[in-house]
Scaffold this motif. Structure first.
Motif, PDB file in Angstrom:
ATOM      1  N   MET A   1      56.722  79.927   6.108  1.00 39.08           N
ATOM      2  CA  MET A   1      55.756  79.191   6.886  1.00 39.08           C
ATOM      3  C   MET A   1      56.474  78.185   7.781  1.00 39.08           C
ATOM      4  SD  MET A   1      52.439  77.118   5.601  1.00 39.08           S
ATOM      5  CE  MET A   1      52.943  75.428   5.434  1.00 39.08           C
ATOM      6  N   ASN A   2      56.123  78.164   9.044  1.00 41.30           N
ATOM      7  CA  ASN A   2      56.730  77.255  10.002  1.00 41.30           C
ATOM      8  C   ASN A   2      55.966  75.934   9.993  1.00 41.30           C
ATOM      9  OD1 ASN A   2      57.899  75.972  12.132  1.00 41.30           O
ATOM     10  ND2 ASN A   2      57.597  77.617  13.600  1.00 41.30           N
ATOM     11  N   SER A   3      56.640  74.857   9.614  1.00 42.52           N
ATOM     12  CA  SER A   3      55.965  73.555   9.523  1.00 42.52           C
ATOM     13  C   SER A   3      56.196  72.702  10.776  1.00 42.52           C
ATOM     14  CB  SER A   3      56.446  72.809   8.281  1.00 42.52           C
ATOM     15  OG  SER A   3      57.821  72.536   8.411  1.00 42.52           O
ATOM     16  N   THR A   4      56.870  73.249  11.777  1.00 39.64           N
ATOM     17  CA  THR A   4      57.135  72.500  12.997  1.00 39.64           C
ATOM     18  C   THR A   4      55.867  72.436  13.847  1.00 39.64           C
ATOM     19  OG1 THR A   4      59.418  73.273  12.972  1.00 39.64           O
ATOM     20  CG2 THR A   4      58.608  72.379  15.033  1.00 39.64           C
ATOM     21  N   LEU A   5      55.541  71.259  14.297  1.00 38.35           N
ATOM     22  CA  LEU A   5      54.370  71.077  15.140  1.00 38.35           C
ATOM     23  C   LEU A   5      54.674  71.509  16.569  1.00 38.35           C
ATOM     24  CD1 LEU A   5      53.270  67.500  14.015  1.00 38.35           C
ATOM     25  CD2 LEU A   5      52.216  69.675  13.375  1.00 38.35           C
ATOM     26  N   SER A   6      53.674  71.941  17.258  1.00 44.58           N
ATOM     27  CA  SER A   6      53.822  72.273  18.673  1.00 44.58           C
ATOM     28  C   SER A   6      53.937  70.977  19.470  1.00 44.58           C
ATOM     29  CB  SER A   6      52.614  73.074  19.154  1.00 44.58           C
ATOM     30  OG  SER A   6      51.465  72.249  19.153  1.00 44.58           O
ATOM     31  N   PRO A   7      54.512  71.029  20.672  1.00 46.48           N
ATOM     32  CA  PRO A   7      54.592  69.804  21.482  1.00 46.48           C
ATOM     33  C   PRO A   7      53.241  69.120  21.681  1.00 46.48           C
ATOM     34  CG  PRO A   7      56.053  71.464  22.381  1.00 46.48           C
ATOM     35  CD  PRO A   7      55.253  72.143  21.289  1.00 46.48           C
ATOM     36  N   PRO A   8      52.163  69.850  22.005  1.00 49.92           N
ATOM     37  CA  PRO A   8      50.875  69.142  22.131  1.00 49.92           C
ATOM     38  C   PRO A   8      50.428  68.489  20.815  1.00 49.92           C
ATOM     39  CG  PRO A   8      50.743  71.289  23.207  1.00 49.92           C
ATOM     40  CD  PRO A   8      52.035  71.255  22.437  1.00 49.92           C
ATOM     41  N   ALA A   9      50.724  69.135  19.698  1.00 46.11           N
ATOM     42  CA  ALA A   9      50.333  68.559  18.404  1.00 46.11           C
ATOM     43  C   ALA A   9      51.140  67.298  18.104  1.00 46.11           C
ATOM     44  CB  ALA A   9      50.513  69.587  17.293  1.00 46.11           C
ATOM     45  N   VAL A  10      52.417  67.306  18.468  1.00 50.62           N
ATOM     46  CA  VAL A  10      53.246  66.104  18.274  1.00 50.62           C
ATOM     47  C   VAL A  10      52.678  64.958  19.105  1.00 50.62           C
ATOM     48  CG1 VAL A  10      55.537  65.087  18.665  1.00 50.62           C
ATOM     49  CG2 VAL A  10      55.351  67.385  17.702  1.00 50.62           C
ATOM     50  N   LEU A  11      52.349  65.237  20.365  1.00 49.56           N
ATOM     51  CA  LEU A  11      51.774  64.190  21.213  1.00 49.56           C
ATOM     52  C   LEU A  11      50.423  63.730  20.685  1.00 49.56           C
ATOM     53  CD1 LEU A  11      52.800  65.515  24.724  1.00 49.56           C
ATOM     54  CD2 LEU A  11      53.547  63.388  23.634  1.00 49.56           C
ATOM     55  N   ASP A  12      49.600  64.669  20.241  1.00 50.44           N
ATOM     56  CA  ASP A  12      48.309  64.289  19.673  1.00 50.44           C
ATOM     57  C   ASP A  12      48.483  63.355  18.485  1.00 50.44           C
ATOM     58  OD1 ASP A  12      46.940  65.831  21.518  1.00 50.44           O
ATOM     59  OD2 ASP A  12      46.601  67.502  20.131  1.00 50.44           O
ATOM     60  N   ARG A  13      49.451  63.646  17.653  1.00 53.95           N
ATOM     61  CA  ARG A  13      49.649  62.876  16.428  1.00 53.95           C
ATOM     62  C   ARG A  13      50.335  61.535  16.671  1.00 53.95           C
ATOM     63  NH1 ARG A  13      51.754  65.660  11.069  1.00 53.95           N
ATOM     64  NH2 ARG A  13      49.707  66.589  11.326  1.00 53.95           N
ATOM     65  N   TYR A  14      51.308  61.467  17.586  1.00 58.77           N
ATOM     66  CA  TYR A  14      52.162  60.284  17.688  1.00 58.77           C
ATOM     67  C   TYR A  14      52.046  59.492  18.985  1.00 58.77           C
ATOM     68  CZ  TYR A  14      54.380  62.350  13.619  1.00 58.77           C
ATOM     69  OH  TYR A  14      54.608  62.884  12.380  1.00 58.77           O
ATOM     70  N   PHE A  15      51.266  59.937  19.950  1.00 57.98           N
ATOM     71  CA  PHE A  15      51.229  59.262  21.247  1.00 57.98           C
ATOM     72  C   PHE A  15      50.807  57.800  21.142  1.00 57.98           C
ATOM     73  CE2 PHE A  15      49.075  57.842  25.082  1.00 57.98           C
ATOM     74  CZ  PHE A  15      50.096  57.995  26.003  1.00 57.98           C
ATOM     75  N   GLN A  16      49.679  57.522  20.489  1.00 60.58           N
ATOM     76  CA  GLN A  16      49.177  56.144  20.422  1.00 60.58           C
ATOM     77  C   GLN A  16      50.160  55.206  19.720  1.00 60.58           C
ATOM     78  OE1 GLN A  16      46.671  54.807  21.965  1.00 60.58           O
ATOM     79  NE2 GLN A  16      45.890  56.719  22.797  1.00 60.58           N
ATOM     80  N   GLU A  17      50.730  55.653  18.625  1.00 53.98           N
ATOM     81  CA  GLU A  17      51.698  54.836  17.883  1.00 53.98           C
ATOM     82  C   GLU A  17      52.939  54.569  18.731  1.00 53.98           C
ATOM     83  OE1 GLU A  17      54.431  55.202  13.839  1.00 53.98           O
ATOM     84  OE2 GLU A  17      52.767  56.588  14.145  1.00 53.98           O
ATOM     85  N   THR A  18      53.429  55.592  19.413  1.00 55.36           N
ATOM     86  CA  THR A  18      54.614  55.447  20.257  1.00 55.36           C
ATOM     87  C   THR A  18      54.324  54.517  21.427  1.00 55.36           C
ATOM     88  OG1 THR A  18      55.354  57.648  19.617  1.00 55.36           O
ATOM     89  CG2 THR A  18      56.326  56.709  21.611  1.00 55.36           C
ATOM     90  N   ARG A  19      53.181  54.699  22.055  1.00 57.50           N
ATOM     91  CA  ARG A  19      52.757  53.839  23.163  1.00 57.50           C
ATOM     92  C   ARG A  19      52.743  52.378  22.722  1.00 57.50           C
ATOM     93  NH1 ARG A  19      47.829  51.686  23.999  1.00 57.50           N
ATOM     94  NH2 ARG A  19      47.311  51.072  26.116  1.00 57.50           N
ATOM     95  N   CYS A  20      52.202  52.113  21.552  1.00 53.24           N
ATOM     96  CA  CYS A  20      52.123  50.761  21.015  1.00 53.24           C
ATOM     97  C   CYS A  20      53.523  50.162  20.819  1.00 53.24           C
ATOM     98  CB  CYS A  20      51.356  50.774  19.702  1.00 53.24           C
ATOM     99  SG  CYS A  20      51.149  49.146  18.955  1.00 53.24           S
ATOM    100  N   LYS A  21      54.429  50.951  20.279  1.00 56.42           N
ATOM    101  CA  LYS A  21      55.793  50.458  20.034  1.00 56.42           C
ATOM    102  C   LYS A  21      56.505  50.142  21.342  1.00 56.42           C
ATOM    103  CE  LYS A  21      56.286  52.836  15.642  1.00 56.42           C
ATOM    104  NZ  LYS A  21      56.959  53.900  14.893  1.00 56.42           N
TER     105      LYS A  21
END
Length: 86
Positions: A1-21
């Motif tokens: 099973m591939n547990s790597t997220l797709s680029p859109p999924a990574v952005l969906d998950r981490y964009f707000q937190e990264t923006r805040c930092k």
């Protein structure tokens, strides 16, 4: 099973937190610029480490984490010995 997220999924998950930092870092640099004697920080090693890390973040490589960690680390000294406890 591939547990790597797709680029859109990574952005969906981490964009707000990264923006805040990023905004928090910008605010800290603004505080330094506005502080009394803020220009004296230009010679501070810690500010140099922050700026070096920010430059590293703009590189398109897959080892930015390691490079940034090393920017905040002391160089290895083969003959280093820990300080003695009092």
């Amino acid at each position: 099973m591939n547990s790597t997220l797709s680029p859109p999924a990574v952005l969906d998950r981490y964009f707000q937190e990264t923006r805040c930092k990023i905004i928090e870092i910008a605010a800290t640099l603004d505080r330094l610029d506005r502080s009394a004697g803020g220009k004296s920080a230009l010679s501070d090693r810690r500010l140099d480490q922050i700026r070096r890390s920010l430059r590293l973040l703009s590189e398109e490589t897959d080892d930015r984490t390691t490079k940034c960690q090393m920017a905040f680390s002391l160089p290895y000294e083969e003959d280093w010995t820990p300080p003695r406890s009092l």
